[in-house]
Design an enzyme around this catalytic site. Structure first.
Site, PDB file in Angstrom:
ATOM      1  N   ASP A 283       1.966  -1.407  11.965  1.00  0.00           N
ATOM      2  CA  ASP A 283       0.691  -1.906  11.439  1.00  0.00           C
ATOM      3  C   ASP A 283       0.469  -3.380  11.771  1.00  0.00           C
ATOM      4  O   ASP A 283      -0.642  -3.893  11.621  1.00  0.00           O
ATOM      5  CB  ASP A 283       0.637  -1.709   9.921  1.00  0.00           C
TER       6      ASP A 283
ATOM      7  N   GLN B 272       4.589   8.941   7.188  1.00  0.00           N
ATOM      8  CA  GLN B 272       3.676   9.812   6.432  1.00  0.00           C
ATOM      9  C   GLN B 272       4.111  11.263   6.581  1.00  0.00           C
ATOM     10  O   GLN B 272       4.121  12.022   5.605  1.00  0.00           O
ATOM     11  CB  GLN B 272       2.244   9.628   6.937  1.00  0.00           C
TER      12      GLN B 272
ATOM     13  N   LYS C  35      -4.575   5.230  14.807  1.00  0.00           N
ATOM     14  CA  LYS C  35      -4.708   4.537  13.524  1.00  0.00           C
ATOM     15  C   LYS C  35      -6.175   4.563  13.080  1.00  0.00           C
ATOM     16  O   LYS C  35      -6.957   5.345  13.594  1.00  0.00           O
ATOM     17  CB  LYS C  35      -4.153   3.110  13.643  1.00  0.00           C
TER      18      LYS C  35
ATOM     19  N   LYS D 259       0.845  -1.203   0.000  1.00  0.00           N
ATOM     20  CA  LYS D 259       0.000   0.000   0.000  1.00  0.00           C
ATOM     21  C   LYS D 259       0.881   1.253   0.000  1.00  0.00           C
ATOM     22  O   LYS D 259       0.667   2.160  -0.795  1.00  0.00           O
ATOM     23  CB  LYS D 259      -0.900  -0.053   1.241  1.00  0.00           C
TER      24      LYS D 259
ATOM     25  N   GLY E 125      -5.505   7.720   5.553  1.00  0.00           N
ATOM     26  CA  GLY E 125      -4.573   8.614   6.247  1.00  0.00           C
ATOM     27  C   GLY E 125      -3.348   8.897   5.399  1.00  0.00           C
ATOM     28  O   GLY E 125      -2.819  10.010   5.406  1.00  0.00           O
TER      29      GLY E 125
ATOM     30  N   ARG F 274      -7.746  -3.754   9.659  1.00  0.00           N
ATOM     31  CA  ARG F 274      -6.819  -4.701  10.297  1.00  0.00           C
ATOM     32  C   ARG F 274      -7.474  -5.395  11.495  1.00  0.00           C
ATOM     33  O   ARG F 274      -7.077  -6.498  11.862  1.00  0.00           O
ATOM     34  CB  ARG F 274      -5.509  -4.000  10.681  1.00  0.00           C
TER      35      ARG F 274
ATOM     36  N   SER G 148       6.726   9.022  12.213  1.00  0.00           N
ATOM     37  CA  SER G 148       5.716   8.803  11.171  1.00  0.00           C
ATOM     38  C   SER G 148       6.318   8.977   9.778  1.00  0.00           C
ATOM     39  O   SER G 148       6.780  10.052   9.416  1.00  0.00           O
ATOM     40  CB  SER G 148       4.563   9.797  11.359  1.00  0.00           C
TER      41      SER G 148
HETATM   42  C1  S3P Z   1       2.418   4.611   6.251  1.00  0.00           C
HETATM   43  C2  S3P Z   1       2.999   4.900   7.454  1.00  0.00           C
HETATM   44  C3  S3P Z   1       2.460   4.445   8.742  1.00  0.00           C
HETATM   45  C4  S3P Z   1       1.499   3.279   8.570  1.00  0.00           C
HETATM   46  C5  S3P Z   1       0.510   3.511   7.472  1.00  0.00           C
HETATM   47  C6  S3P Z   1       1.224   3.751   6.155  1.00  0.00           C
HETATM   48  C7  S3P Z   1       3.014   5.157   5.024  1.00  0.00           C
HETATM   49  O1  S3P Z   1       1.743   5.501   9.337  1.00  0.00           O
HETATM   50  O2  S3P Z   1       0.816   3.035   9.781  1.00  0.00           O
HETATM   51  O3  S3P Z   1      -0.339   2.392   7.337  1.00  0.00           O
HETATM   52  O4  S3P Z   1       2.644   4.722   3.908  1.00  0.00           O
HETATM   53  O5  S3P Z   1       3.877   6.046   5.132  1.00  0.00           O
HETATM   54  P1  S3P Z   1       2.490   6.622  10.206  1.00  0.00           P
HETATM   55  O6  S3P Z   1       3.360   7.369   9.290  1.00  0.00           O
HETATM   56  O7  S3P Z   1       1.391   7.480  10.761  1.00  0.00           O
HETATM   57  O8  S3P Z   1       3.208   5.855  11.270  1.00  0.00           O
END
Ligand code: S3P
Length: 436
Positions: free
Chosen positions: A320, A173, A347, A19, A99, A395, A171
């Site tokens: 995750d 993200q 989450k 993903k 997210g 999940r 994070s």
């Molecule tokens: C992700 C980072 C994680 C993960 C999410 C996907 C990503 O989140 O939990 O499912 O693709 O960068 P966080 O960055 O909030 O930890």
């Protein structure tokens, strides 16, 4: 004792594609000038959110019928800005449950200086956004949040001429949002990531021809850079594979292979945990694609699982997977401590609460703490009384389906459709492993 004989899982499946990598390939493809081909993309609800977001920015995206290939016609940063300038109104996005789409797009839009209104579903509206908005505001962006959450409005993008910032939360993200803000604004960017969060963005940028230098925790991209169209092949998602790694370890007589899984070291915390717990896991066919390690993972049931301790420094590499790791711990001898996992509250659901409640319904000995769990095992899981809540979280649904297998009963989760967020063929793969 379990009331019924537990079924056995055998055979080989290829889990849902990654993903995180699919989101990134789409966005980076949009920033090139030309056609990027994504082979084996994840086809899921979250990914559809990123596709739609990019389409709103004028990007043409086509998929073949089998969802085995996506083509992205990149416009480059200037092309996107020019397209948006032709629109009469401010862009309005609804990112549903995703997210990753939200945080990555906030960074990109703020970098490109594209005003926008952004909202999402109820779950997304309770997830913290200040972690990504605050650093962008410090870089000159004007963004208004609703009490730290969505809906938000980007009134103006960043004005800084250089980004040099340190992550305050572990994070990926947020890290990626900042890197995308730098690329969007065409300015040099340095992000210090002491948490060692997943590094797919850094690796994929290099695949797109962008030099990324890393010096310990410091990640640097100079400016200007040009992204070149690419052919990107996406491996399986270890977060999806995790359900089978655990199911194979705890369901008696199981022996299975999860093929072609991404085993980037920033994602393989679960393999280290399985190893410490003395699970029977082996990796074969290891190779590297676009800098990303890939392998087949073989897993055999063992009755000798041992408890372990998972603490803060390991959390970003398995965040995750914690729901399914909690189930694994119910079958290990001893007390497993999971600490430093307060991120689970933020989450798709409050996973501290959700995992605790679901596993307690199955009779597990699990205590929910402020920042994790204390789990004593082994416990013979029992058929839960009543319907198990899925907390609207993909999940948690998959966790509950695997826990049901342990009781020897068919699942009683009335609606499993939220697996479409990350793993649309989860039930098909389960049936395949049961029938092999
Ligand atoms: C992700 C980072 C994680 C993960 C999410 C996907 C990503 O989140 O939990 O499912 O693709 O960068 P966080 O960055 O909030 O930890």
């Amino acid at each position: 004792m379990n009331p019924l004989k537990t079924p056995t899982l055998t055979g080989t499946i290829r889990p849902a594609s990654d993903k995180s990598m699919t989101h990134r390939a789409l966005i980076l493809g949009a920033l090139t000038l030309g056609e990027t081909t994504i082979l084996n993309p994840l086809a899921s609800d979250d990914i559809n959110q990123t596709i739609q977001a990019l389409e709103q920015l004028g990007i043409t995206i086509t998929r073949d019928d089998e969802h085995a290939c996506i083509k992205v016609q990149g416009l480059g940063r200037r092309g996107i800005q020019a397209y948006v300038a032709t629109l009469a109104t401010t862009l309005a996005f609804d990112f549903g449950n995703s997210g990753t789409t939200t945080r990555l797009m906030i960074g990109l839009l703020a970098g490109l200086n594209i005003p926008a209104h952004i909202t999402g579903d109820r779950s997304l509206q309770r997830r913290p956004m200040a972690r990504v908005v605050d650093p962008l505001v410090r870089l000159g962006a004007q963004i208004t949040l609703t009490d730290g959450h969505l809906p938000l409005t980007i009134n103006q993008g960043i004005t800084a001429t250089v980004i040099d910032t340190e992550l305050q939360v572990g994070s990926a993200q947020v890290k990626t949002a900042l890197l995308l803000a730098g690329l969007g604004a065409d300015i040099p960017v340095t992000v210090t990531d002491s948490f060692q969060t997943r590094n797919h963005t850094e690796l994929m940028l290099q695949a797109f021809g962008v030099p990324v230098t890393t010096n310990g925790p410091r990640i640097h991209i100079s400016a200007p850079v040009t992204l070149r169209p690419q052919l990107i092949n996406i491996p399986g998602d270890i977060s999806s594979a995790a359900f089978w790694l655990v199911a194979g370890s705890i369901i008696p007589a199981s022996e299975l292979t999860v093929a072609h899984v991404g085993v980037n070291p920033t994602r393989t915390g679960i393999l280290a945990v399985l190893d410490r717990m003395q699970a029977q896991v082996t990796l074969t066919h290891q190779h590297v694609v676009h800098g990303e390690a890939v392998a087949d993972i073989n897993i055999r049931y063992t009755s000798n699982l041992k408890a372990t301790t998972i603490s803060a420094n390991e959390i970003p590499q398995l965040v995750d997977e914690l729901p399914i790791i909690a189930l694994l711990a119910t079958q290990a001898t001893g007390v497993t401590y999971i600490t430093g996992a307060q991120e689970l509250r933020f989450k798709e659901s409050n996973r501290l609460l959700a995992v605790g409640q679901v596993l307690q319904q199955f009779g597990a000995n699990i205590q929910v703490n402020d920042d994790g769990f204390t789990i004593s095992g082994p416990t013979s899981l029992q058929v839960p009384a009543g319907v198990v809540d899925d907390f609207g979280d993909h999940r948690i649904t998959m966790l509950s389906l695997i826990a049901h297998l342990m009781t020897g009963t068919p699942h009683q989760t009335p609606d499993v459709s939220n697996v479409n967020i990350s793993y649309p063929h989860f039930i098909d793969d389960l049936e395949e492993l049961l029938n092999d």
